[in-house]
Design an enzyme around this catalytic site. Structure first.
Site, PDB file in Angstrom:
ATOM      1  N   HIS A   1      -3.141   7.034   2.889  1.00 30.91           N
ATOM      2  CA  HIS A   1      -3.607   5.764   2.324  1.00 30.91           C
ATOM      3  C   HIS A   1      -5.013   5.505   2.856  1.00 30.91           C
ATOM      4  O   HIS A   1      -5.274   5.635   4.052  1.00 30.91           O
ATOM      5  CB  HIS A   1      -2.648   4.643   2.730  1.00 30.91           C
ATOM      6  CG  HIS A   1      -3.161   3.285   2.408  1.00 30.91           C
ATOM      7  ND1 HIS A   1      -3.742   2.980   1.196  1.00 30.91           N
ATOM      8  CD2 HIS A   1      -3.203   2.142   3.152  1.00 30.91           C
ATOM      9  CE1 HIS A   1      -4.111   1.711   1.199  1.00 30.91           C
ATOM     10  NE2 HIS A   1      -3.803   1.186   2.372  1.00 30.91           N
TER      11      HIS A   1
ATOM     12  N   CYS B   1       0.812  -1.229   0.000  1.00 29.19           N
ATOM     13  CA  CYS B   1       0.000   0.000   0.000  1.00 29.19           C
ATOM     14  C   CYS B   1       0.838   1.269   0.000  1.00 29.19           C
ATOM     15  O   CYS B   1       0.329   2.349  -0.289  1.00 29.19           O
ATOM     16  CB  CYS B   1      -0.934   0.006   1.200  1.00 29.19           C
ATOM     17  SG  CYS B   1      -1.906  -1.485   1.301  1.00 29.19           S
TER      18      CYS B   1
ATOM     19  N   ASN C   1     -10.315   0.107   0.087  1.00 24.58           N
ATOM     20  CA  ASN C   1      -8.847   0.118   0.147  1.00 24.58           C
ATOM     21  C   ASN C   1      -8.292  -0.468  -1.150  1.00 24.58           C
ATOM     22  O   ASN C   1      -8.374  -1.668  -1.371  1.00 24.58           O
ATOM     23  CB  ASN C   1      -8.402  -0.711   1.355  1.00 24.58           C
ATOM     24  CG  ASN C   1      -6.896  -0.799   1.485  1.00 24.58           C
ATOM     25  OD1 ASN C   1      -6.148  -0.411   0.588  1.00 24.58           O
ATOM     26  ND2 ASN C   1      -6.444  -1.325   2.607  1.00 24.58           N
TER      27      ASN C   1
HETATM   28  N1  ACO Z   1     -18.641  -8.337   9.429  1.00 22.56           N
HETATM   29  C1  ACO Z   1     -19.095  -8.705  10.631  1.00 22.56           C
HETATM   30  N2  ACO Z   1     -18.313  -9.128  11.625  1.00 22.56           N
HETATM   31  C2  ACO Z   1     -16.978  -9.178  11.360  1.00 22.56           C
HETATM   32  C3  ACO Z   1     -16.449  -8.831  10.112  1.00 22.56           C
HETATM   33  C4  ACO Z   1     -17.336  -8.394   9.121  1.00 22.56           C
HETATM   34  N3  ACO Z   1     -16.929  -8.029   7.907  1.00 22.56           N
HETATM   35  N4  ACO Z   1     -15.108  -8.981  10.166  1.00 22.56           N
HETATM   36  C5  ACO Z   1     -14.808  -9.433  11.402  1.00 22.56           C
HETATM   37  N5  ACO Z   1     -15.954  -9.559  12.112  1.00 22.56           N
HETATM   38  C6  ACO Z   1     -16.090 -10.003  13.486  1.00 22.56           C
HETATM   39  C7  ACO Z   1     -14.955 -10.888  13.916  1.00 22.56           C
HETATM   40  O1  ACO Z   1     -15.174 -12.217  13.539  1.00 22.56           O
HETATM   41  C8  ACO Z   1     -14.990 -10.702  15.407  1.00 22.56           C
HETATM   42  O2  ACO Z   1     -16.005 -11.505  15.930  1.00 22.56           O
HETATM   43  P1  ACO Z   1     -15.791 -12.317  17.312  1.00 22.56           P
HETATM   44  O3  ACO Z   1     -15.567 -11.238  18.329  1.00 22.56           O
HETATM   45  O4  ACO Z   1     -17.057 -13.064  17.452  1.00 22.56           O
HETATM   46  O5  ACO Z   1     -14.571 -13.145  17.082  1.00 22.56           O
HETATM   47  C9  ACO Z   1     -15.430  -9.251  15.592  1.00 22.56           C
HETATM   48  O6  ACO Z   1     -16.045  -8.881  14.345  1.00 22.56           O
HETATM   49  C10 ACO Z   1     -14.288  -8.310  15.881  1.00 22.56           C
HETATM   50  O7  ACO Z   1     -13.239  -8.588  14.950  1.00 22.56           O
HETATM   51  P2  ACO Z   1     -11.919  -7.780  15.004  1.00 22.56           P
HETATM   52  O8  ACO Z   1     -10.993  -8.277  13.945  1.00 22.56           O
HETATM   53  O9  ACO Z   1     -11.403  -7.732  16.395  1.00 22.56           O
HETATM   54  O10 ACO Z   1     -12.461  -6.355  14.593  1.00 22.56           O
HETATM   55  P3  ACO Z   1     -11.737  -4.978  14.704  1.00 22.56           P
HETATM   56  O11 ACO Z   1     -12.541  -4.077  15.545  1.00 22.56           O
HETATM   57  O12 ACO Z   1     -10.283  -5.118  14.995  1.00 22.56           O
HETATM   58  O13 ACO Z   1     -11.876  -4.452  13.203  1.00 22.56           O
HETATM   59  C11 ACO Z   1     -10.559  -4.242  11.215  1.00 22.56           C
HETATM   60  C12 ACO Z   1     -11.292  -5.198  12.137  1.00 22.56           C
HETATM   61  C13 ACO Z   1     -11.567  -3.251  10.643  1.00 22.56           C
HETATM   62  C14 ACO Z   1      -9.935  -5.019  10.079  1.00 22.56           C
HETATM   63  C15 ACO Z   1      -9.500  -3.483  12.061  1.00 22.56           C
HETATM   64  O14 ACO Z   1      -8.695  -4.381  12.755  1.00 22.56           O
HETATM   65  C16 ACO Z   1      -8.642  -2.612  11.225  1.00 22.56           C
HETATM   66  O15 ACO Z   1      -9.054  -1.598  10.739  1.00 22.56           O
HETATM   67  N6  ACO Z   1      -7.359  -2.991  11.048  1.00 22.56           N
HETATM   68  C17 ACO Z   1      -6.472  -2.324  10.130  1.00 22.56           C
HETATM   69  C18 ACO Z   1      -6.616  -3.040   8.867  1.00 22.56           C
HETATM   70  C19 ACO Z   1      -6.200  -2.246   7.693  1.00 22.56           C
HETATM   71  O16 ACO Z   1      -6.313  -1.047   7.665  1.00 22.56           O
HETATM   72  N7  ACO Z   1      -5.722  -2.981   6.739  1.00 22.56           N
HETATM   73  C20 ACO Z   1      -5.323  -2.465   5.545  1.00 22.56           C
HETATM   74  C21 ACO Z   1      -3.968  -1.870   5.660  1.00 22.56           C
HETATM   75  S1  ACO Z   1      -2.788  -2.634   4.786  1.00 22.56           S
HETATM   76  C22 ACO Z   1      -3.302  -2.527   3.290  1.00 22.56           C
HETATM   77  O17 ACO Z   1      -3.862  -1.528   2.944  1.00 22.56           O
HETATM   78  C23 ACO Z   1      -3.122  -3.680   2.378  1.00 22.56           C
END
Ligand code: ACO
Length: 330
Positions: free
Chosen positions: A253, A112, A283
């Protein structure tokens, strides 16, 4: 050393819009979850457009905006983690399609952060006088390495391409840049390529099938992003005599609205300084910053003399930022 100016921008995105409600039909998710955790409402997904086609579209649009011909290009760099082929490189394929017969061409993978890496590399060639004009493209088709049964990643990623033309100029357009990486954290965001496989390998374990898809430890990436984004922004200002309050626009980004908000908060900046288009595009990895840059340029959001910071983070893990003075316009 020569000055480097940004003289044109372009972009190309697939037509197909996929909404959060569309995704809720294929995985167990909801518009409410996706919007509240990421800020994304919809994204563009390829219905057949390739990474090369998107890159070519962005290249043409950038050349038109720069008012130069493809033959003027000395260098084409394509930042991508989703090329169509190992060989030839995407940059060489772009060269063929646009007729940039005088250019040296290569691809670069910094995930990214790829577009910022590409601009940084191109700037060095121009500063030293080796080249005069360079085209840098960020092009991705993340949908082909996304597991469409994995709700934790398929709601995030999207397809598109953006580009910019850099040229030796009178004014100092590119003021400073930093790039860096932390390979120790590489396991947070992975997508395997082909394993060793040849006639001489007798050990069957190397032939075990591996995932073809992106794996992401979202929490770790989140922690990394909210730390490096503010750090990168401050580092680009060091030694320039420019302070954070002088900056007119920050183009981050487009990964997650919460990450952008957290960076703004850490820097004590109004979130409105950060340009955000991820609700509409999701993204698009290395394409996200140039698409946003082009969107702002085409909407006349920049005036001559504006100070802009591009900042990114991504797989590798990698990070980078660039401070630019807008030298186009009246
Ligand atoms: N819909 C519904 N529920 C979901 C989804 C979804 N799409 N995805 C995950 N969940 C659930 C999980 O299974 C979990 O359930 P559980 O508690 O029963 O196990 C719950 O939601 C919480 O999951 P987390 O992964 O802890 O959610 P979090 O609040 O951390 O959010 C996210 C996830 C949005 C991916 C966050 O961690 C984030 O923003 N991380 C940065 C990721 C990023 O920006 N990546 C891209 C950068 S690198 C690049 O660009 C290639």
């Amino acid at each position: 050393m020569f000055n480097v100016e940004l003289i044109g921008t372009g972009s190309c995105i697939p037509e197909k819009v996929v909404t959060n409600d569309d995704l809720a039909k294929i995985v167990d998710t909801s518009d409410e979850w996706i919007t509240s955790r990421t800020g994304i409402k919809e994204r563009r997904i390829s219905t057949g457009e390739t990474t090369t086609e998107l890159a070519v579209g962005a290249a043409r649009s950038a050349l038109e905006s720069a008012r130069i011909s493809a033959e003027d290009l000395d260098l084409i760099i394509v930042a991508t983690l989703t090329p169509d082929d190992y060989l030839p490189s995407t940059a060489c394929q772009v060269q063929k399609h646009i007729g940039a017969d005088n250019a040296a061409c290569f691809d670069l993978n910094a995930a990214c952060t790829g577009f910022i890496y590409g601009l940084t590399v191109a700037s060095q060639f121009i500063r030293t006088g080796m080249y005069k004009t360079a085209l840098v493209i960020g092009a991705e088709e993340l949908s082909k390495i996304t597991d469409w049964t994995d709700r934790t990643t398929c709601v995030l990623f999207a397809d598109g391409a953006g580009a910019a033309v850099l040229q030796r100029g009178e004014q100092q357009g590119i003021i400073s840049e930093i790039i860096g990486s932390d390979g120790n954290k590489g396991d947070c965001l992975t997508c395997p390529a082909l394993p060793p496989r040849n006639y001489f390998i007798r050990d069957d374990s190397t032939k075990e099938s591996r995932s073809e898809y992106v794996y992401m430890n979202g929490r770790e990436v989140y922690k990394f992003a909210v730390t490096v984004m503010p750090e990168c922004i401050l580092k680009t200002l060091e030694g320039t005599g420019i302070s954070l309050s002088d900056i007119d626009h920050i183009i981050p980004h487009q990964a997650n609205l919460r990450i952008i908000d957290a960076a703004a908060k850490k820097l004590n900046l109004d979130a409105s300084k950060f340009y955000v288009n991820l609700p509409r595009f999701g993204n698009t990895s290395g394409a996200s910053i140039p698409i946003a840059l082009d969107e702002m340029a085409k909407a006349n959001r920049f005036k001559k003399g504006d100070l802009i910071i591009l900042v990114g983070f991504g797989g590798g893990l990698t990070y980078g930022a660039m401070l630019i003075k807008w030298t186009m316009g009246e």
